[in-house]
Scaffold this motif. Structure first.
Motif, PDB file in Angstrom:
ATOM      1  N   LEU A 225       0.936  -1.273   0.151  1.00  0.00           N
ATOM      2  CA  LEU A 225      -0.016   0.054  -0.078  1.00  0.00           C
ATOM      3  C   LEU A 225       0.924   1.451  -0.149  1.00  0.00           C
ATOM      4  O   LEU A 225       1.911   1.301   0.894  1.00  0.00           O
ATOM      5  N   VAL A 226       0.735   2.254  -0.958  1.00  0.00           N
ATOM      6  CA  VAL A 226       1.895   3.253  -1.154  1.00  0.00           C
ATOM      7  C   VAL A 226       1.332   4.319  -1.992  1.00  0.00           C
ATOM      8  O   VAL A 226       0.368   4.286  -2.613  1.00  0.00           O
ATOM      9  N   ARG A 227       1.757   5.224  -1.378  1.00  0.00           N
ATOM     10  CA  ARG A 227       1.581   6.826  -2.045  1.00  0.00           C
ATOM     11  C   ARG A 227       2.507   7.189  -3.390  1.00  0.00           C
ATOM     12  O   ARG A 227       3.750   6.562  -3.231  1.00  0.00           O
TER      13      ARG A 227
ATOM     14  N   GLU B 234       5.714   8.161  -2.326  1.00  0.00           N
ATOM     15  CA  GLU B 234       7.033   7.462  -1.941  1.00  0.00           C
ATOM     16  C   GLU B 234       7.547   6.718  -3.130  1.00  0.00           C
ATOM     17  O   GLU B 234       7.853   5.510  -2.831  1.00  0.00           O
TER      18      GLU B 234
ATOM     19  N   LEU C 148      -1.311  -0.826  -4.086  1.00  0.00           N
ATOM     20  CA  LEU C 148      -2.560  -0.412  -4.016  1.00  0.00           C
ATOM     21  C   LEU C 148      -2.580   1.040  -3.338  1.00  0.00           C
ATOM     22  O   LEU C 148      -1.575   1.523  -2.711  1.00  0.00           O
ATOM     23  N   ASN C 149      -3.226   1.964  -3.783  1.00  0.00           N
ATOM     24  CA  ASN C 149      -3.467   3.425  -3.710  1.00  0.00           C
ATOM     25  C   ASN C 149      -4.712   3.755  -3.659  1.00  0.00           C
ATOM     26  O   ASN C 149      -5.525   3.147  -4.283  1.00  0.00           O
ATOM     27  N   GLU C 150      -5.395   4.723  -2.513  1.00  0.00           N
ATOM     28  CA  GLU C 150      -6.481   5.199  -2.542  1.00  0.00           C
ATOM     29  C   GLU C 150      -6.602   6.345  -3.668  1.00  0.00           C
ATOM     30  O   GLU C 150      -7.961   6.791  -4.033  1.00  0.00           O
TER      31      GLU C 150
ATOM     32  N   TRP D 202     -12.107   3.296   2.288  1.00  0.00           N
ATOM     33  CA  TRP D 202     -10.925   4.584   2.626  1.00  0.00           C
ATOM     34  C   TRP D 202     -12.008   5.747   2.937  1.00  0.00           C
ATOM     35  O   TRP D 202     -11.684   6.707   2.255  1.00  0.00           O
TER      36      TRP D 202
ATOM     37  N   TYR E 139       1.822  10.101  14.885  1.00  0.00           N
ATOM     38  CA  TYR E 139       0.718  10.075  14.125  1.00  0.00           C
ATOM     39  C   TYR E 139      -0.830  10.353  14.468  1.00  0.00           C
ATOM     40  O   TYR E 139      -1.653  10.016  14.102  1.00  0.00           O
TER      41      TYR E 139
ATOM     42  N   TYR F 265      -3.627   8.463   8.351  1.00  0.00           N
ATOM     43  CA  TYR F 265      -3.077   7.432   8.923  1.00  0.00           C
ATOM     44  C   TYR F 265      -4.070   6.508   9.550  1.00  0.00           C
ATOM     45  O   TYR F 265      -4.059   5.143   9.472  1.00  0.00           O
TER      46      TYR F 265
ATOM     47  N   ARG G 146       3.877  -8.546   2.799  1.00  0.00           N
ATOM     48  CA  ARG G 146       3.682  -7.040   2.903  1.00  0.00           C
ATOM     49  C   ARG G 146       4.919  -6.149   2.612  1.00  0.00           C
ATOM     50  O   ARG G 146       6.068  -6.657   3.762  1.00  0.00           O
TER      51      ARG G 146
ATOM     52  N   PRO H  49       7.532   1.254   1.734  1.00  0.00           N
ATOM     53  CA  PRO H  49       8.885   2.194   1.075  1.00  0.00           C
ATOM     54  C   PRO H  49       9.998   1.879   2.244  1.00  0.00           C
ATOM     55  O   PRO H  49       9.788   2.111   3.346  1.00  0.00           O
TER      56      PRO H  49
ATOM     57  N   HIS I 210      13.307  -1.654   9.233  1.00  0.00           N
ATOM     58  CA  HIS I 210      12.298  -0.691   9.207  1.00  0.00           C
ATOM     59  C   HIS I 210      12.289   0.515  10.188  1.00  0.00           C
ATOM     60  O   HIS I 210      12.335   0.010  11.373  1.00  0.00           O
TER      61      HIS I 210
HETATM   62  N1  LIG Z   1      -2.033   4.910  -0.440  1.00  0.00           N
HETATM   63  C1  LIG Z   1      -1.389   5.412   0.540  1.00  0.00           C
HETATM   64  N2  LIG Z   1      -0.726   4.917   1.467  1.00  0.00           N
HETATM   65  C2  LIG Z   1      -0.315   5.207   2.706  1.00  0.00           C
HETATM   66  C3  LIG Z   1      -0.863   6.366   3.273  1.00  0.00           C
HETATM   67  N3  LIG Z   1      -0.414   6.422   4.580  1.00  0.00           N
HETATM   68  C4  LIG Z   1       0.469   5.315   4.690  1.00  0.00           C
HETATM   69  N4  LIG Z   1       0.554   4.782   3.477  1.00  0.00           N
HETATM   70  C5  LIG Z   1       1.459   3.489   3.477  1.00  0.00           C
HETATM   71  O1  LIG Z   1       1.114   2.457   4.373  1.00  0.00           O
HETATM   72  C6  LIG Z   1       2.193   2.090   4.967  1.00  0.00           C
HETATM   73  C7  LIG Z   1       2.368   2.667   6.521  1.00  0.00           C
HETATM   74  O2  LIG Z   1       2.644   3.997   6.430  1.00  0.00           O
HETATM   75  P1  LIG Z   1       3.741   4.559   7.459  1.00  0.00           P
HETATM   76  O3  LIG Z   1       3.642   6.266   7.149  1.00  0.00           O
HETATM   77  O4  LIG Z   1       5.337   3.768   6.870  1.00  0.00           O
HETATM   78  O5  LIG Z   1       3.638   3.987   8.765  1.00  0.00           O
HETATM   79  P2  LIG Z   1       4.485   3.467   9.970  1.00  0.00           P
HETATM   80  O6  LIG Z   1       5.176   2.336   9.143  1.00  0.00           O
HETATM   81  O7  LIG Z   1       3.641   3.018  10.962  1.00  0.00           O
HETATM   82  O8  LIG Z   1       5.593   4.538   9.990  1.00  0.00           O
HETATM   83  C8  LIG Z   1       3.328   2.509   3.978  1.00  0.00           C
HETATM   84  O9  LIG Z   1       3.535   1.465   3.193  1.00  0.00           O
HETATM   85  C9  LIG Z   1       2.894   3.566   3.419  1.00  0.00           C
HETATM   86  O10 LIG Z   1       3.084   3.803   2.019  1.00  0.00           O
HETATM   87  C10 LIG Z   1      -2.042   7.097   2.576  1.00  0.00           C
HETATM   88  O11 LIG Z   1      -2.357   8.158   2.935  1.00  0.00           O
HETATM   89  N5  LIG Z   1      -1.955   6.497   1.181  1.00  0.00           N
END
Ligand SMILES: Nc1nc2c(ncn2[C@@H]2O[C@H](COP(=O)(O)OP(=O)(O)O)[C@@H](O)[C@H]2O)c(=O)[nH]1
Ligand SMILES: [Mg+2]
Length: 578
Positions: free
Chosen positions: A114-116, A119, A145-147, A176, A201, A207, A232, A235, A374
């Protein structure tokens, strides 16, 4: 009528949830986390039987145990859970099919991120790592996947690097967004509260959607229908060792449902009522823990949540676990309670509680031979042979699993060791041995340093005594010579003058001596500094300690020096005998 009922219940539920959340924000709300819950080990079955009748249905009457989410699902089954083929195409934005070159037998599995768009470059680093260390031999697909729609740059950069087919999916809005029973104003106020501003967060809206998606929706995306297992990927992660064997195959061959590499403690403030809500659900559903060892992994003696969770940014799991009705009902109960928005429930503790309640220890695996990094945690195999064979570039001395106090993995291993980890003893023994070696090394170093300091002090005292004796002899000799040369009838005035000169001379000597001592000290400090440098970068702490030690020593030395010179002056004045 059914709809009216459902709305009425939704409204009642909303009021209850809002009150619970507002109570949950009060400082004394810690007690909310304590629930009447399952007992442990041999007694849990008894406890379960005893408490079950008391905790029966507190959900609104007339729902048949269903939450409004269930109602909603029944009415919109197709759209909420699964997409009809015509609609599916909209949710798969692009596919880059690759010629599979690998001869290795593959499982029905995919890598999933799941990624933006923002990123992209962190994502390609992760892809490169996994492809080089593992996937070039297997060519598993990648699902992104992405929203929001993926942009061209993301698709180009990522598809170029993957060895398997790359698939790009768009997340449907229903997965979402806010469910209609969530009061968005309340959710906003909570996000903007002081409590949340202090939590990682805590103030982020996206988040929360991400955590909810990863808890209850990722496995419902139509692309995921094509797979049974997922791995899973996020990035900016690193894989620091080759992965010669296929973890998917390991999962299948060993009937594993869930695999992790890191486990740690969650921030309590993010999950104030998660445990209470979960236990209430499992009690009401008549679902005691499937395995007391797994329950014990996450529960304290008093049946509250110990905050341990599998760090879900890495997970390899069977999608059927989530597709099962037991998990679906659990997620719906959590979603209905609203904690994804009114608190900041993470998908990691949600998955963990489900795994710990619904799976047996034999079905859960810790991948200790995978080195993964990570953000704050990095795992690294302790076994030298394995690290070398797998071309690892990680530091076993800072392995998170066994070295961090924040790691829950030793607890997991202690509870499930025989079933889950063949070489547990080897890891634990190596870990303990390393701790012992480290203590011994520090002790020996301290002793050595102490001996050196004592010897230096002795030498300095001896030299000072020698100098004092020498000066005394010289003074006596001079006095004698003078007496002989000048005879007894000398003028008193001359004698006085001479005595003054002797005092001055003695003072000069003292100044000279101080200077000599200073030079000696500088030399000593310098030699200590050199020996510290020789100890290398890792000894910063030790160096700092040693520095302090030296500081103390030199103070002691100085006071020794003053004592000696003070003694000298006293002797001198007595000798002079005005
Ligand atoms: N598409 C999308 N992916 C998200 C969003 N927020 C987080 N992610 C993804 O969700 C996962 C976890 O988010 P991250 O910011 O790394 O959170 P952390 O690992 O808890 O610090 C990562 O793969 C992010 O790329 C978002 O708003 N949109
Ligand atoms: Mg992350």
């Amino acid at each position: 009528m059914r709809r009216i009922n459902a709305r009425l219940f939704a409204l009642t539920g909303l009021v209850i949830v809002t009150i619970t959340v507002l109570l949950g924000l009060r400082p004394e709300s810690g007690s909310l986390n304590k629930v009447q819950s399952f007992g442990k080990k041999e007694t849990w079955t008894k406890t379960w039987a005893a408490i079950n009748p008391q905790t029966q249905t507190q959900e609104p009457e007339g729902t048949g145990g269903k939450t409004p989410e269930h109602e909603h699902k029944d009415e919109n089954k197709e759209s909420a859970q699964r997409y009809v083929p015509g609609d599916s195409s909209k949710l798969e934005q692009a596919v880059h099919r690759k010629q599979v070159t690998s001869k290795a037998h593959r499982q029905n599995a995919t890598l999933l991120a799941l990624v933006r768009n923002s990123e992209t470059y962190g994502m390609i680093k992760s892809i490169k790592q996994l492809e080089d260390r593992f996937n070039h031999k297997f060519n598993y697909d990648w699902v992104f996947l992405n929203e929001e729609p993926f942009d061209e740059e993301f698709i180009n950069e990522t598809s170029m690097l993957v060895s398997g087919t790359a698939r790009y999916g768009n997340i449907p809005k229903e997965h979402w967004s806010y469910p209609d029973w969530i009061d968005q104003d309340v959710a906003k106020k909570i996000r903007e509260s002081r409590v949340m501003s202090r939590i990682n967060y805590g103030s982020s809206e996206s988040y929360r959607h991400m955590c909810r998606f990863n808890s209850g929706f990722f496995y419902k995306h139509p692309i995921m229908d094509d797979y049974q297992f997922y791995w899973r990927v996020e990035p900016d992660i690193m894989y620091n060792c080759d992965i010669p064997e296929d973890p998917f195959k390991f999962m299948v061959d060993n009937r594993k449902q869930y695999g992790f590499v890191v486990s740690m403690y969650e921030a309590q403030k993010t999950v104030e009522t998660l445990w209470e809500t979960s236990m209430k659900h499992f009690n009401q559903s008549g679902l005691p823990p499937a395995d007391p060892r797994m329950y014990e992994f996450i529960a304290r003696e008093d049946n509250t949540y110990n905050l341990c969770h599998f760090w879900s940014n890495f997970e390899i799991a069977n999608l059927d676990f989530y597709r099962d009705e037991k998990y679906e009902r659990f997620f719906n109960a959590l979603d209905w309670a609203g904690g994804f928005f009114y608190e900041r429930w993470g998908d990691a503790p949600v998955h963990t509680i489900a795994v710990a309640m619904l799976l047996k220890a034999e079905e859960v695996h810790v991948f200790q031979d995978i080195s993964y990094t990570h953000t704050v945690a990095e795992t690294c195999p302790l076994d030298d042979g394995m690290r070398h064979e797998r071309r690892c570039v990680c530091n076993p001395h800072t392995d998170f699993s066994w070295k961090s106090k924040n790691s829950c993995t030793p607890r997991f291993v202690q509870l499930t060791q025989k079933e889950t980890l063949k070489d547990h003893d080897r890891y634990v023994t190596a870990f303990e041995q390393e701790e012992r070696d480290e203590k011994l090394r520090k002790l020996q170093e301290e002793e050595k340093q102490q001996a050196i300091n004592e010897q230096r002090q002795k030498d300095r005292r001896r030299k000072a005594e020698q100098r004092k004796a020498q000066r005394q002899a010289e003074r006596e000799k001079k006095a004698k010579e003078k007496a002989q040369a000048e005879g007894k009838g000398e003028q008193k005035q001359e004698q006085k003058q001479e005595q003054k000169e002797t005092v001055k001379e003695a003072e000069n000597e003292t100044v000279q001596e101080r200077k000599n001592e200073g030079e000696q000290k500088e030399e000593t400090d310098e030699s200590n500094a050199n020996s510290n440098e020789d100890n290398g970068d890792n000894s910063n702490q030790e160096t700092a300690n040693e520095g302090t030690d030296n500081g103390q020593d030199s103070n002691e030395d100085d006071s020794g020096f003053d004592e000696i010179t003070a003694l000298d002056n006293e002797d001198l004045l007595q000798d002079i005998n005005f």
